[in-house]
Design a protein around this motif. Structure first.
Motif, PDB file in Angstrom:
ATOM      1  N   GLY A  27      29.098  46.588  44.242  1.00  0.00           N
ATOM      2  CA  GLY A  27      30.079  47.642  44.482  1.00  0.00           C
ATOM      3  C   GLY A  27      29.586  48.728  45.420  1.00  0.00           C
ATOM      4  N   ALA A  41      35.045  39.628  47.468  1.00  0.00           N
ATOM      5  CA  ALA A  41      36.104  40.133  46.596  1.00  0.00           C
ATOM      6  C   ALA A  41      37.128  40.988  47.330  1.00  0.00           C
ATOM      7  CB  ALA A  41      35.500  40.953  45.465  1.00  0.00           C
ATOM      8  N   ILE A  42      36.748  41.480  48.518  1.00  0.00           N
ATOM      9  CA  ILE A  42      37.698  42.357  49.209  1.00  0.00           C
ATOM     10  C   ILE A  42      38.813  41.546  49.869  1.00  0.00           C
ATOM     11  CG2 ILE A  42      36.512  42.384  51.427  1.00  0.00           C
ATOM     12  CD1 ILE A  42      37.258  45.549  51.199  1.00  0.00           C
ATOM     13  N   PRO A  53      41.226  39.545  48.986  1.00  0.00           N
ATOM     14  CA  PRO A  53      42.620  39.578  48.532  1.00  0.00           C
ATOM     15  C   PRO A  53      43.330  40.887  48.856  1.00  0.00           C
ATOM     16  CG  PRO A  53      41.138  38.883  46.771  1.00  0.00           C
ATOM     17  CD  PRO A  53      40.302  39.416  47.886  1.00  0.00           C
ATOM     18  N   SER A  54      42.585  41.934  49.207  1.00  0.00           N
ATOM     19  CA  SER A  54      43.218  43.226  49.445  1.00  0.00           C
ATOM     20  C   SER A  54      44.172  43.179  50.617  1.00  0.00           C
ATOM     21  CB  SER A  54      42.153  44.292  49.679  1.00  0.00           C
ATOM     22  OG  SER A  54      41.528  44.043  50.905  1.00  0.00           O
ATOM     23  N   ARG A  58      46.306  40.966  51.139  1.00  0.00           N
ATOM     24  CA  ARG A  58      47.622  40.566  50.613  1.00  0.00           C
ATOM     25  C   ARG A  58      48.289  41.759  49.963  1.00  0.00           C
ATOM     26  NH1 ARG A  58      47.103  37.539  46.230  1.00  0.00           N
ATOM     27  NH2 ARG A  58      44.924  36.963  46.351  1.00  0.00           N
ATOM     28  N   ARG A  59      49.587  41.736  49.910  1.00  0.00           N
ATOM     29  CA  ARG A  59      50.255  42.774  49.146  1.00  0.00           C
ATOM     30  C   ARG A  59      50.397  42.314  47.718  1.00  0.00           C
ATOM     31  NH1 ARG A  59      52.341  47.314  51.060  1.00  0.00           N
ATOM     32  NH2 ARG A  59      53.849  47.457  49.396  1.00  0.00           N
ATOM     33  N   SER A  60      50.397  43.308  46.834  1.00  0.00           N
ATOM     34  CA  SER A  60      50.460  42.964  45.425  1.00  0.00           C
ATOM     35  C   SER A  60      51.788  42.276  45.097  1.00  0.00           C
ATOM     36  CB  SER A  60      50.322  44.228  44.591  1.00  0.00           C
ATOM     37  OG  SER A  60      50.814  44.004  43.313  1.00  0.00           O
ATOM     38  N   PRO A  61      51.731  41.170  44.360  1.00  0.00           N
ATOM     39  CA  PRO A  61      52.974  40.507  43.994  1.00  0.00           C
ATOM     40  C   PRO A  61      53.845  41.354  43.050  1.00  0.00           C
ATOM     41  CG  PRO A  61      51.087  39.406  43.012  1.00  0.00           C
ATOM     42  CD  PRO A  61      50.555  40.466  43.909  1.00  0.00           C
ATOM     43  N   VAL A  62      53.258  42.334  42.353  1.00  0.00           N
ATOM     44  CA  VAL A  62      54.075  43.147  41.455  1.00  0.00           C
ATOM     45  C   VAL A  62      54.870  44.200  42.231  1.00  0.00           C
ATOM     46  CG1 VAL A  62      52.840  42.905  39.283  1.00  0.00           C
ATOM     47  CG2 VAL A  62      52.084  44.608  40.925  1.00  0.00           C
ATOM     48  N   LEU A  64      54.624  49.232  43.039  1.00  0.00           N
ATOM     49  CA  LEU A  64      54.109  49.996  41.901  1.00  0.00           C
ATOM     50  C   LEU A  64      52.608  50.241  41.986  1.00  0.00           C
ATOM     51  CD1 LEU A  64      55.252  51.063  39.216  1.00  0.00           C
ATOM     52  CD2 LEU A  64      54.335  49.013  38.154  1.00  0.00           C
ATOM     53  N   ALA A  65      51.880  49.166  42.326  1.00  0.00           N
ATOM     54  CA  ALA A  65      50.421  49.255  42.305  1.00  0.00           C
ATOM     55  C   ALA A  65      49.867  49.886  43.576  1.00  0.00           C
ATOM     56  CB  ALA A  65      49.823  47.870  42.125  1.00  0.00           C
ATOM     57  N   ASP A  66      50.726  50.062  44.576  1.00  0.00           N
ATOM     58  CA  ASP A  66      50.202  50.530  45.855  1.00  0.00           C
ATOM     59  C   ASP A  66      50.187  52.041  45.952  1.00  0.00           C
ATOM     60  OD1 ASP A  66      51.874  47.760  47.095  1.00  0.00           O
ATOM     61  OD2 ASP A  66      49.724  47.968  46.951  1.00  0.00           O
ATOM     62  N   VAL A  67      49.947  52.673  44.827  1.00  0.00           N
ATOM     63  CA  VAL A  67      49.921  54.142  44.778  1.00  0.00           C
ATOM     64  C   VAL A  67      48.739  54.647  45.583  1.00  0.00           C
ATOM     65  CG1 VAL A  67      49.460  56.097  43.295  1.00  0.00           C
ATOM     66  CG2 VAL A  67      51.093  54.385  42.601  1.00  0.00           C
ATOM     67  N   PRO A  88      30.947  53.244  39.958  1.00  0.00           N
ATOM     68  CA  PRO A  88      31.131  52.668  41.295  1.00  0.00           C
ATOM     69  C   PRO A  88      30.438  51.323  41.482  1.00  0.00           C
ATOM     70  CG  PRO A  88      29.664  54.579  41.374  1.00  0.00           C
ATOM     71  CD  PRO A  88      30.242  54.539  39.999  1.00  0.00           C
ATOM     72  N   GLY A 146      50.089  48.428  35.616  1.00  0.00           N
ATOM     73  CA  GLY A 146      50.741  48.121  36.869  1.00  0.00           C
ATOM     74  C   GLY A 146      49.816  47.653  37.978  1.00  0.00           C
ATOM     75  N   GLU A 191      44.551  40.207  41.649  1.00  0.00           N
ATOM     76  CA  GLU A 191      44.169  40.897  42.874  1.00  0.00           C
ATOM     77  C   GLU A 191      43.093  41.950  42.635  1.00  0.00           C
ATOM     78  OE1 GLU A 191      47.374  42.560  45.098  1.00  0.00           O
ATOM     79  OE2 GLU A 191      46.015  43.519  46.533  1.00  0.00           O
ATOM     80  N   ARG A 236      37.744  43.635  42.337  1.00  0.00           N
ATOM     81  CA  ARG A 236      37.512  44.665  43.342  1.00  0.00           C
ATOM     82  C   ARG A 236      36.643  45.772  42.773  1.00  0.00           C
ATOM     83  NH1 ARG A 236      43.333  45.281  46.219  1.00  0.00           N
ATOM     84  NH2 ARG A 236      42.272  46.673  47.636  1.00  0.00           N
ATOM     85  N   TYR A 237      36.246  46.688  43.666  1.00  0.00           N
ATOM     86  CA  TYR A 237      35.377  47.787  43.252  1.00  0.00           C
ATOM     87  C   TYR A 237      36.114  49.112  43.396  1.00  0.00           C
ATOM     88  CZ  TYR A 237      31.642  44.486  42.838  1.00  0.00           C
ATOM     89  OH  TYR A 237      30.878  43.444  42.429  1.00  0.00           O
ATOM     90  N   GLN A 252      37.301  50.659  46.633  1.00  0.00           N
ATOM     91  CA  GLN A 252      38.336  49.951  47.400  1.00  0.00           C
ATOM     92  C   GLN A 252      39.743  50.333  46.922  1.00  0.00           C
ATOM     93  OE1 GLN A 252      36.852  46.059  46.369  1.00  0.00           O
ATOM     94  NE2 GLN A 252      35.775  45.857  48.304  1.00  0.00           N
ATOM     95  N   GLN A 301      45.387  54.466  42.016  1.00  0.00           N
ATOM     96  CA  GLN A 301      44.981  53.180  41.422  1.00  0.00           C
ATOM     97  C   GLN A 301      43.760  53.362  40.538  1.00  0.00           C
ATOM     98  OE1 GLN A 301      44.491  51.064  45.106  1.00  0.00           O
ATOM     99  NE2 GLN A 301      46.441  50.005  44.889  1.00  0.00           N
ATOM    100  N   ARG A 332      54.754  59.335  39.640  1.00  0.00           N
ATOM    101  CA  ARG A 332      54.779  57.907  39.302  1.00  0.00           C
ATOM    102  C   ARG A 332      53.915  57.610  38.093  1.00  0.00           C
ATOM    103  NH1 ARG A 332      53.866  54.192  44.546  1.00  0.00           N
ATOM    104  NH2 ARG A 332      55.585  54.978  45.796  1.00  0.00           N
TER     105      ARG A 332
END
Lengths: 261, 336
Positions: free
Chosen positions: A237, A245-246, A248-249, A251-255, A258-261, B92, B126, B131, B135-136, B139, B144, B177
């Motif tokens: 980390g 691991a980075i 998939p970022s 991609r946009r979240s399938p949900v 909401l999660a893209d805050v 972190p 949410g 996905e 992650r860390y 990121q 989030q 939100r």
């Protein structure tokens, strides 16, 4: 490379390369011969060099680390210790060496080790202080608030976060110490310094080179090994190069949003 | 679920003239969201941190389900209470998954055992597990990260959740939100939540119960409507904006403007609705009235006239309670 079309120039170049190779190979052969000669006690000198490197590195680590842990949360003490060790480091190691002879009233291994240790303390001390201060206090508070014991906070939060920074300090200190080891030869501390000094005095170039190249190789080896160690103790980390691991970022979240805050 | 009782809780620090928390007593009921509202230095965070014994009270005690916290091992106590802070404090060096499973992990559960739980929690706040699991923290955005902070606090399924200005560092849109999200989550999990805030809007939006703190003392405690209708002091009136007519419409139930039913009531409205939606419908209807019904039974009606009358009477009461009162600069003009 137009001139190489001329035959004379080509021949000249070829003979130059031959001469250089000749000298090189004779030199390497002479150096190997020097190493192979039992009267030169190469093995003993190597062991002495390693002792003169490893003992100061360990001492510098012990002193720098414990001093760093002690003063990290005390700004005044941290300021004083960092500047004091820095000041000691600013005195040329050669001078420290002679001061140590006077202090211990002897020559050889002990004053050499002390002089080299002084050299290695500041990077480790400074990195320990910086590393401990760099740990996010909210991470520690969250850990305590969730019911971690003091030990768990130390081993699960603080050490993993501080270790990479301290490892970087050890790496710097080690390479500096190793590169300075030949100076011990001046006061009978032994090691490759003997070869270098004798090589200069006797104008024995192969002997000088065995000492110089030996130290250079040792310093490089330490640099690579400790860089690898530093990478190994840096948690994924915190690494600058992103792990897989980075991926998939992108991609946009399938949900959805909401999660893209 | 759990009940939290504060009994004469006082915290004094050496070298401080006044106690940080001064003789505070109140009860938070099971499954309620209790908002500790006050300015900085009012002692609200100190009060919160005494619940999981990050701070111990000088005198008095805090009981969770009747058991004084001082009788419990602080480490075990903290592991049984969820804790969310403003700075989030994610680790972190750990993946999101490992951050969420911190408490199960210090309780000795393996990653394999907690895998499903982590997925469930990430869903709950949410974040799509596939996905985000690996992650860390760095990121992730601030919003989030705080979602992960909430998931982490819920990981061991604690009965009590302590939240110390959890959304205070977020921008207004993200904060709104996450407030909605928290209410959403709460509908599913029904925790007893103690929530520290200095934001009156947040207190009214989230709180079943609001505890107003000032200079270490409990100034008033009650539901949002109680605070609006009967502010105990000018301080509370100014803080909650009891003079703010819009807030009155937002939080007063329609039953506050009840009048006897007449033939004018062509449409119906549920008795637990607030005045604001009733008012908007009355304006749309231009005239007429709404029959107020509860369980199919008509309790009476509300009309534009009765709504205005009720707000005026609330306001008159408030003015009478404080004698001559100066309208604060931010309060809405009063309809007379």
């Amino acid at each position: 490379m137009h001139f190489l079309k001329h035959r004379a120039a080509r021949e000249l170049a070829a003979s130059l390369i031959r001469v250089v190779k000749e000298i090189e190979w004779t030199m390497i052969a002479k150096m190997l011969q020097f190493i192979g000669d039992p009267t030169n006690t190469f093995w003993q000198h190597t062991i002495d060099t390693l002792k003169l490197s490893i003992v100061p590195i360990i001492l510098a680590l012990l002193i720098g680390l414990s001093l760093g842990v002690l003063v990290a949360r005390r700004p005044v003490a941290a300021f004083i210790s960092a500047n004091l060790t820095g000041l000691m480091r600013a005195v040329p190691t050669l001078a420290v060496l002679f001061i140590m002879i006077l202090y211990f009233n002897q020559i050889g291994f002990l004053p050499s080790v002390v002089a080299l240790t002084v050299l290695g303390i500041p990077p480790i001390l400074l990195n320990t202080i910086a590393g401990l201060r760099g740990v996010d206090p909210s991470a520690i508070e969250a850990g305590q608030g969730m019911g971690m014991t003091q030990q768990q906070v130390l081993f699960r939060v603080q050490i993993p976060l501080v270790l990479p920074v301290i490892a970087a300090g050890v790496r710097t200190a080690s390479v500096q110490i190793i590169a300075t080891v030949p100076i011990a030869g001046l006061i009978g501390g032994g090691g490759y310094g003997d070869y270098i000094l004798a090589g200069i005095n006797l104008l024995n170039i192969p002997q000088l080179l065995v000492g110089a190249v030996g130290i250079a190789l040792l310093a490089l080896l330490a640099e690579f090994a400790l860089a690898a160690l530093q990478r190994a103790v840096t948690p994924a980390g915190l690494r600058a190069t992103e792990p897989a691991a980075i991926a998939p970022s992108a991609r946009r979240s399938p949900v959805g949003s909401l999660a893209d805050v | 679920m759990a009940t939290i009782e504060f009994v004469d809780v006082t915290k004094e620090y050496p070298n401080a003239k006044t106690p940080a928390v001064d003789n505070v007593s109140f009860t938070v009921h099971e499954g309620a969201i209790c908002m500790l509202l006050g300015t900085s230095g009012s002692g609200k965070t100190t009060l919160l941190r005494m619940v999981n014994r990050l701070i111990d009270p000088t005198s008095g005690e805090i009981r969770i389900d009747g058991v004084p916290t001082t009788q419990q091992d602080p480490i075990a106590l903290r592991r049984s209470i969820g804790y969310v802070i403003q700075q989030v404090g994610l680790f972190p060096h750990l993946s999101i998954e490992d951050n969420v499973r911190v408490v199960p992990s210090i309780l000795g559960k393996s990653a394999a055992e907690t895998r499903d739980r982590v997925d469930e929690l990430l869903h709950l706040v949410g974040l799509e597990p596939a996905e985000y699991r690996k992650r860390y923290p760095r990121q992730l955005s601030g919003g989030q990260q705080q979602r992960v902070g909430l998931a982490r606090a819920l990981a061991a399924d604690p009965a009590v959740l302590l939240m110390d200005e959890p959304f205070g560092a977020l921008d207004a849109i993200t904060r709104a939100r996450l407030q909605d999200e928290l209410l959403n989550v709460q509908r599913g999990v029904r925790k007893t939540i103690l929530f520290v805030t200095h934001d009156v809007e947040e207190a009214f939006k989230l709180g079943d119960q609001i505890v107003v703190m000032s200079e270490g003392k409990l100034v008033q405690e009650g539901s949002p409507i109680e605070l609006l209708a009967q502010p105990a002091s000018d301080f509370v009136r100014q803080l909650v904006g009891a003079d703010n007519i819009l807030r009155q419409f937002e939080y007063q139930p329609v039953t506050a403007a009840l009048e006897p039913a007449t033939d004018a009531a062509q449409e119906r409205i549920a008795a637990d609705e607030r005045l604001l939606p009733a008012l908007l419908r009355l304006i749309q209807m231009r005239n007429g009235a709404l029959a107020v019904v509860r369980d199919g039974e008509t309790l009476g009606q509300v009309s534009l006239a009765s709504v205005f009358a009720s707000v005026q009477s609330i306001h008159r009461n408030a003015s009478a309670a404080s004698g001559e009162h100066n309208r604060s600069a931010d309060s809405a003009p009063v309809i007379r």
